[in-house]
Design an enzyme around this catalytic site. Structure first.
Site, short mmCIF file in Angstrom:
data_model
loop_
_atom_site.label_atom_id
_atom_site.label_comp_id
_atom_site.label_asym_id
_atom_site.label_seq_id
_atom_site.Cartn_x
_atom_site.Cartn_y
_atom_site.Cartn_z
N THR A 72 -3.14 94.91 36.21
CA THR A 72 -4.60 95.05 36.35
C THR A 72 -4.97 95.10 37.83
O THR A 72 -5.95 95.70 38.23
CB THR A 72 -5.34 93.85 35.70
OG1 THR A 72 -4.65 92.64 36.04
CG2 THR A 72 -5.38 93.99 34.19
N HIS A 125 1.30 90.98 25.34
CA HIS A 125 1.17 91.27 26.77
C HIS A 125 2.50 91.41 27.48
O HIS A 125 2.51 91.54 28.70
CB HIS A 125 0.39 90.15 27.47
CG HIS A 125 -1.01 90.02 27.06
ND1 HIS A 125 -2.06 90.66 27.71
CD2 HIS A 125 -1.59 89.32 26.05
CE1 HIS A 125 -3.20 90.34 27.13
NE2 HIS A 125 -2.94 89.54 26.13
N LYS A 155 8.72 92.51 39.22
CA LYS A 155 7.63 93.07 40.03
C LYS A 155 8.17 93.57 41.37
O LYS A 155 7.50 94.25 42.13
CB LYS A 155 6.54 92.03 40.20
CG LYS A 155 5.85 91.67 38.85
CD LYS A 155 4.88 90.53 38.99
CE LYS A 155 4.31 90.09 37.65
NZ LYS A 155 3.11 90.85 37.22
N LYS A 177 -7.80 97.27 40.27
CA LYS A 177 -8.73 96.64 41.24
C LYS A 177 -8.55 97.26 42.63
O LYS A 177 -9.52 97.52 43.33
CB LYS A 177 -8.50 95.13 41.28
CG LYS A 177 -8.83 94.44 39.96
CD LYS A 177 -8.17 93.07 39.83
CE LYS A 177 -8.26 92.56 38.41
NZ LYS A 177 -7.37 91.39 38.18
N LYS A 231 0.52 89.54 43.66
CA LYS A 231 0.72 89.30 42.24
C LYS A 231 1.72 88.16 42.09
O LYS A 231 2.35 87.77 43.08
CB LYS A 231 1.24 90.55 41.53
CG LYS A 231 2.49 91.15 42.17
CD LYS A 231 2.86 92.48 41.54
CE LYS A 231 1.99 93.60 42.02
NZ LYS A 231 1.53 94.46 40.96
N ARG A 232 1.91 87.65 40.86
CA ARG A 232 2.92 86.61 40.67
C ARG A 232 4.25 87.14 41.19
O ARG A 232 4.54 88.33 41.08
CB ARG A 232 3.02 86.25 39.19
CG ARG A 232 1.86 85.45 38.62
CD ARG A 232 1.67 84.11 39.31
NE ARG A 232 2.79 83.21 39.12
CZ ARG A 232 2.81 82.26 38.18
NH1 ARG A 232 1.81 82.15 37.33
NH2 ARG A 232 3.83 81.44 38.07
C1 26W Z 1 8.84 86.61 32.26
C2 26W Z 1 7.67 87.25 32.85
C3 26W Z 1 6.43 87.05 32.04
C4 26W Z 1 6.26 85.91 31.29
C5 26W Z 1 5.08 85.70 30.58
C6 26W Z 1 5.43 87.99 32.05
C7 26W Z 1 4.26 87.76 31.31
C8 26W Z 1 4.10 86.61 30.61
C9 26W Z 1 2.85 86.27 29.84
C10 26W Z 1 3.20 85.60 28.55
C11 26W Z 1 2.06 87.45 29.47
C12 26W Z 1 1.34 88.06 30.65
O1 26W Z 1 0.72 87.41 31.47
N1 26W Z 1 1.45 89.37 30.71
C13 26W Z 1 0.66 90.16 31.64
O2 26W Z 1 -0.56 90.47 30.95
C14 26W Z 1 -1.42 91.31 31.74
C15 26W Z 1 -2.70 91.51 30.95
O3 26W Z 1 -2.47 92.26 29.79
C16 26W Z 1 -0.73 92.64 32.05
O4 26W Z 1 -1.59 93.44 32.88
C17 26W Z 1 0.60 92.40 32.77
O5 26W Z 1 1.29 93.64 32.92
C18 26W Z 1 1.46 91.43 31.94
O6 26W Z 1 2.63 91.06 32.65
#
Ligand code: 26W
Length: 710
Positions: A651, A355, A549, A655, A543-544
């Site tokens: 995502t 992801h 972002k 939405k 979003k976070r």
């Molecule tokens: C450092 C930023 C970061 C750290 C951890 C980004 C993402 C993560 C997670 C381990 C993974 C995650 O949540 N990724 C998100 O997954 C969503 C579902 O597939 C995607 O729609 C998002 O783009 C992705 O950031």
């Protein structure tokens, strides 16, 4: 089971009295909410009972995820059963407003963001498609913190979502699994076979809590989300210590065990990297696989050789990757199988989704920490790594570069994504662009070795939650215009093309949007005492909070508008409300500073009479699934402006789209596919492409290729 309003009212009143010994007059909103949940659960058990035989014959899919953001379930389940109107009217005749009951339900914060919500959407979709697909996760006592904004700053409050109990869950004590940590491994040669014995281990009891997953229409498949809680098997209370008055000592072991399922790591990358995180990862993997193998054997239909044809295990990001060595351990140490046979079954059972390409999110664990905690799992990983490298030699791929980038044990660490790719039969990215980057950049050596494993599965969202349930006015307008088929098949929404020049339809669409904005304004007024003008354009970024972002870029644009308006008030033709929302990881200072900046800008504009009629900035606190369900329908503009190549998919972009917002975005993640789908006249794309960003990152300076017209 009730079938009409009258029988519902009877059943409901009986449930209050029987179920909770309360008559209607004394019942609080919580009592009324619980009674309704119990009625819905009974309706589900009824369906489950009459479909018992057809269930659990097909292939079972288990989606292992450390995060599930399931949101509130009640309204969704009423919609799925098509009884929302019946229940709303029935309750109204008892002087009960369904909305008051809906507000009682906790929104379990068992995840950080996209990855956890995607997992929940997949559970719904599998149930709808008749796939017997179940979730496997952790029942954190405390989920992601509740965000409060105090003097413009984020303040984290513990998410005590279980304080009143969680009426959807069913504790399954008799399905508990013992999980072992630490200790040492003794080996013995028996009949030419090396046998491994785990000794002096600490054991933890994993107790499952099941949450039913009901989908739309296809109510015969009621799937299951199993969330594991850590409890002690012994040493619940050291009475000797207790009687000596050493109370903390008396329960210290208990609290150490319970810490495993105590709290979700608020840091959505694995920066946390502490031993407890690794304990959590093994805990729910060992518990989940232990119960899967146990129920597989109990059915007694097929031998374990058939396992990979009857069971699929999906690894959601690398957090559950220990499924691979754990299944090997079970098949070899508990079932007496040989390595090759076990490996063949394991690889064919496992699939893996990546992801993110962010380096800080690529999990790696120090070998000494890993070995001490999971001695047997470590030995298995060592052997997987040895055999993998041996296979590189056979394929003449053992050059230094390839080995360095693909081995599992390297520089004193266990590299989890390497284990995931080597031990899975399928590896997917979550949008076309993301999967290309994985194959061409991040995992290019693996692509050479295991090219056949790589595929793309662009993310999807549950439109029955985020449109049908969250936006009833738009749903009614769509159904009146093109019929109900879109509820089962989202693709049917394309029929709306025929109405793009239909003035009356467009006027009704505008009216629905306005009413949804009023609804959001009402909710924001109640919750935060802030006035929103529904006649202004709602420009939304929720979003976070993260550098990639680019909430900061959005803020800088608003500052630019403000500065222009100061000098030339006419420059602001229409009034805009810029709405922000999202949590910052507690340790992520940059993100918390952006929140502070947004609120400072909000105050600045609020107190400037020259612009505060045309400009407004709002930060909505505690963005979560429930908040999103009110925000997406009310948005005019959806801000999806990540630095290209960083957002694996996104995502929220989907939405917002399905709720009639216009996308302002970069060519990143699924925005690329949205752009292809809607055409460049229906989306506002700007900025560097992923290729240009990667080029810039690698070679610096402005990218050589001209900014091609998108
Ligand atoms: C450092 C930023 C970061 C750290 C951890 C980004 C993402 C993560 C997670 C381990 C993974 C995650 O949540 N990724 C998100 O997954 C969503 C579902 O597939 C995607 O729609 C998002 O783009 C992705 O950031």
């Amino acid at each position: 089971m009730f079938t009409d309003k009258e029988s519902f009212k009877q059943a409901y009143l009986m449930k209050l009295i029987e179920g909770e010994g309360i008559n209607l007059n004394d019942a609080t909103h919580w009592d009324q909410f619980v009674a309704l949940v119990i009625l819905v659960k009974e309706k589900m058990s009824y369906y489950r009972a009459i479909n018992q035989n057809s269930m659990s014959q097909g292939k079972q899919v288990y989606y292992f995820s450390m995060e599930f953001l399931i949101g509130r379930l009640l309204l969704n389940y009423l919609v799925n059963f098509k009884i929302e109107d019946l229940v709303r009217e029935g309750l109204a005749e008892l002087n009960i407003n369904l909305d008051d009951l809906l507000e009682q339900e906790a929104d379990p914060g068992l995840g950080n963001g996209g990855l956890g919500r995607l997992a929940a959407c997949f559970l719904d979709s599998m149930a709808f498609l008749g796939i017997e697909g179940h979730g496997n996760g952790i029942r954190y006592k405390y989920g992601l913190f509740e965000q409060k904004i105090v003097a413009g700053n984020q303040v984290e409050v513990a998410d005590n979502w279980l304080k009143n109990g969680y009426p959807w869950e069913i504790r399954k004590q008799n399905r508990a699994v013992v999980v072992k940590f630490k200790g040492n491994i003794r080996t013995e040669q028996n009949e030419g076979r090396l046998t491994f014995y785990h000794e002096n281990y600490e054991q933890v009891l994993a107790v499952p809590y099941d949450v039913p997953i009901l989908s739309y229409e296809n109510c015969s498949y009621i799937n299951n989300l199993r969330l594991w809680s850590a409890e002690t098997t012994c040493g619940e209370l050291d009475l000797v210590c207790f009687n000596r008055g050493e109370f903390n000592q008396a329960t210290s072991f208990k609290s150490e065990v319970e810490a495993i399922s105590y709290i979700l790591y608020p840091d959505d990358s694995s920066r946390a990297g502490r031993e407890l995180r690794l304990k959590q990862e093994y805990f729910f993997v060992a518990a989940g696989l232990g119960s899967i193998v146990r129920s597989y054997k109990k059915k007694g239909i097929n031998s374990l050789q058939e396992f990979s044809r009857r069971v699929a295990v999906h690894i959601n990001d690398t957090h559950p990757v220990l499924c691979i060595p754990e299944l090997m351990r079970i098949l070899m140490d508990e079932e007496g199988m040989g390595w090759d046979e076990s490996w063949n079954i394991t690889v064919n059972t496992m699939s893996f989704t990546n992801h993110t390409i962010m380096p800080e999110a690529m999990e790696k664990w120090p070998i000494d920490l890993f070995k001490g905690l999971l001695p047997r799992i470590y030995l298995i990983i060592e052997e997987i790594d040895r055999r993998f490298k041996e296979s590189l030699v056979r394929k003449f791929l053992d050059n230094e570069e390839v080995v360095r980038n693909t081995q599992i044990l390297k520089d004193g660490y266990v590299w989890m994504v390497n284990l995931a790719i080597i031990g899975s039969s399928s590896v997917n990215g979550v949008a076309k662009l993301h999967t290309e980057i994985l194959k061409e950049e991040v995992f290019k050596e693996y692509n050479r070795i295991f090219g056949y494993k790589f595929n793309n599965k662009t993310n999807g969202v549950n439109h029955r939650r985020f449109l049908l349930t969250a936006n009833p006015k738009l749903s009614r307008l769509i159904t009146d215009a093109i019929g109900p088929s879109w509820k089962e098949e989202a693709g049917e929404l394309q029929k709306l093309h025929g109405l793009k020049n239909d003035r009356s339809f467009l006027e009704q669409l505008a009216k629905v949007k306005y009413e949804n904005k009023c609804r959001l304004a009402e909710r924001v007024k109640t919750k935060q005492g802030i006035d929103l003008d529904p006649l202004s354009i709602f420009d939304v970024q929720v979003k976070r909070i993260h550098a990639y972002k680019r909430q900061l870029l959005n803020v800088l644009k608003i500052m630019h508008l403000y500065n222009k308006a100061i000098n030339d008030p006419e420059s602001l033709t229409t009034s805009h409300t810029f709405i922000f929302g999202g949590k910052a990881a507690p340790g992520y200072h940059y993100a918390k500073t952006v929140i502070k900046l947004i609120n400072a800008l909000s105050q600045k504009i609020e107190h400037d009479p020259k612009v505060n009629q045309k400009l407004k900035v709002v930060f909505l606190e505690n963005f979560n699934v429930t908040q999103g369900e009110f925000i997406y329908p009310a948005a005019d503009i959806s801000e999806q402006i990540s630095t290209a190549s960083k957002e694996a998919s996104g995502t929220g972009n989907m939405k917002f789209m399905m709720n009639g917002a216009l996308t302002l975005g970069t060519l990143d993640g699924a925005n690329v596919e949205i752009n292809e789908a809607v055409g460049k006249d229906n989306i506002f794309i700007f900025g560097l492409t992923a290729e240009q960003v990667l080029h810039y990152t690698r070679y610096g300076g402005m990218p050589t290729p001209t900014l091609e017209r998108v």
